[in-house]
Design an enzyme around this catalytic site. Structure first.
Site, mmCIF file in Angstrom:
data_model
loop_
_atom_site.group_PDB
_atom_site.id
_atom_site.type_symbol
_atom_site.label_atom_id
_atom_site.label_comp_id
_atom_site.label_asym_id
_atom_site.label_seq_id
_atom_site.Cartn_x
_atom_site.Cartn_y
_atom_site.Cartn_z
ATOM 1 N N HIS A 1 -7.026 -51.641 -12.607
ATOM 2 C CA HIS A 1 -7.670 -51.391 -11.312
ATOM 3 C C HIS A 1 -9.165 -51.680 -11.327
ATOM 4 C CE1 HIS A 1 -4.020 -49.449 -9.798
ATOM 5 N NE2 HIS A 1 -3.953 -48.784 -10.928
ATOM 6 N N HIS B 1 -4.287 -20.609 11.208
ATOM 7 C CA HIS B 1 -5.096 -21.822 11.193
ATOM 8 C C HIS B 1 -5.143 -22.574 12.523
ATOM 9 C CE1 HIS B 1 -5.871 -21.216 6.989
ATOM 10 N NE2 HIS B 1 -4.584 -21.080 6.752
ATOM 11 N N CYS C 1 1.795 -20.699 9.089
ATOM 12 C CA CYS C 1 0.449 -21.262 8.901
ATOM 13 C C CYS C 1 -0.307 -21.268 10.230
ATOM 14 C CB CYS C 1 0.532 -22.697 8.382
ATOM 15 S SG CYS C 1 1.639 -22.937 6.994
ATOM 16 N N CYS D 1 -1.914 -19.411 -0.205
ATOM 17 C CA CYS D 1 -1.600 -18.977 1.159
ATOM 18 C C CYS D 1 -0.170 -18.424 1.231
ATOM 19 C CB CYS D 1 -1.761 -20.129 2.155
ATOM 20 S SG CYS D 1 -3.298 -20.064 3.114
ATOM 21 N N CYS E 1 -6.904 -47.057 -16.974
ATOM 22 C CA CYS E 1 -6.768 -47.268 -15.525
ATOM 23 C C CYS E 1 -7.594 -48.486 -15.133
ATOM 24 C CB CYS E 1 -7.283 -46.057 -14.773
ATOM 25 S SG CYS E 1 -6.538 -44.505 -15.245
#
Lengths: 107, 246
Positions: free
Chosen positions: B65, B166, B162, B207, B61
């Site tokens: 980069h 939340h 959700c 969830c 990488c």
């Protein structure tokens, strides 16, 4: 591949207590868990860990299934002379790991 | 999940609070300590992987980069993003795998593997402290709508969306847990319950499981769209990667 981290203060005064911190990436399989097929996952924990200061053993730990994954240890040694602090561990499957750091002790 | 008219206009929670503000003192201390935080083990590994040549190209990488601390600063705060080449929504995990296939010429890493989590966390950590900043434009508008749709649509045997936990009930208790606002700003996180690092998609799946709904696979379009919506919803919160959660 497993990762281990070791934190030693780079400099200390002679006679000073220095904190050594160790963290190992390890699943610490208890041997009590089963996989999705109901087969027992064999126990695999870091069975032995030894820390040496200039070649002298200063700390040893035998860990079993009561220790959580990715164990973290912290203890103290007395800084006597400059040199290497190193530790190595081995688990139930024979996998090994180690790390080392250098400490400079001044009067 | 099909596109339908939204029950509600997308809204951000008020006041905007990170999940760490709902966590206990021990968890907060663990996240703040860069040595005892177990998530840092994955960062160490990610740093190694970043500098390790891989694939037919034998390039790391860092080969393209350079130093991630400079080149990746603020990058993850702008993700997920539409990739100009494929015109598809991509998150950091997807972007890393794209680079592996196209440029390093090697196999993509499995979603949720230690290697992909390590690299994602390492890239994400370079944006620590940077506010989340995604722009909704004509290119990702459709993804945003679909993500919002998932967020506001009731699902599963519990028949909950959700938003019911939340938006309407954050700060209150669900069994022994305090309900957070459901932001993605600390991910990937070390979750004590998992005893390991996990991606945002793993958390989202948990969830979905909680409301007894069908689980979309990690990296699927549904979860990517939801990830974009969540990023928009947490606009302005600072990136905490790598986080620690209970």
């Amino acid at each position: 591949m497993s990762v281990a981290r070791l934190l030693v203060p780079p400099r200390a005064k002679r006679g000073e207590l220095v904190e050594i911190r160790i963290a190992i990436q390890h699943p610490m399989e208890t041997g009590f868990r089963m996989d999705n097929m109901g087969k027992v996952i064999p126990k695999n924990t870091v069975s032995n860990l030894v820390c040496r200061y200039n070649g002298t053993e200063v700390f040893r730990a035998e860990m079993g299934s009561g220790i959580a994954a990715n164990p973290y240890l912290q203890f103290y040694i007395v800084a006597r002379e400059s040199g290497a602090v190193e530790f190595s561990w081995i688990d139930d499957r024979g996998e090994k790991g180690s790390a080392s750091a250098v400490i400079t002790v001044t009067a | 999940m099909t596109a339908s008219a939204l029950a509600a206009e997308p809204k951000r929670p008020e006041p905007l609070k990170s999940g760490i503000d709902f966590s206990g003192a021990e968890v907060r201390a663990l996240q703040q300590d860069d040595f005892s935080s177990p998530a840092m083990l994955w960062i160490t590994r990610g740093e190694k992987l970043w500098n390790e040549p891989a694939g037919k190209s034998e390039k790391s990488c860092a080969g393209c980069h350079q130093d991630a601390r400079a080149s990746m600063k603020g990058v993850s705060a702008k993700y997920p993003k539409v990739d100009p080449g494929t015109a598809r929504l991509t998150n950091i995990e997807g972007r890393i795998n794209q680079c592996r296939e196209r440029n390093q010429q090697t196999a993509p890493l499995r979603y949720e593997s230690d290697e992909l989590l390590a690299l994602t966390a390492y890239v994400g950590m370079q944006s620590r402290g940077v506010p989340v900043n995604v722009v909704i434009d004509p290119q990702n508008q459709r993804n945003f709508r679909r993500g919002a749709d998932i967020f506001y649509t009731r699902m599963g045997q519990m028949n909950l969306a959700c938003t019911h936990c939340h938006d309407r009930n954050f700060g209150r208790k669900l069994l022994n847990d305090t309900i957070s606002q459901g932001h993605g700003n600390p991910y990937p996180v070390y979750r004590l319950e998992w005893q390991t690092m996990g991606s945002l998609h793993r958390r989202l799946r948990a969830c979905f499981f909680g409301v007894r709904a069908e689980l979309p696979p990690a990296g699927s379009q549904d979860l990517l769209d939801l990830e974009l919506f969540l990023a928009w919803r947490s606009q302005g919160l600072i990136v905490e990667t790598p986080g620690v959660r209970k």
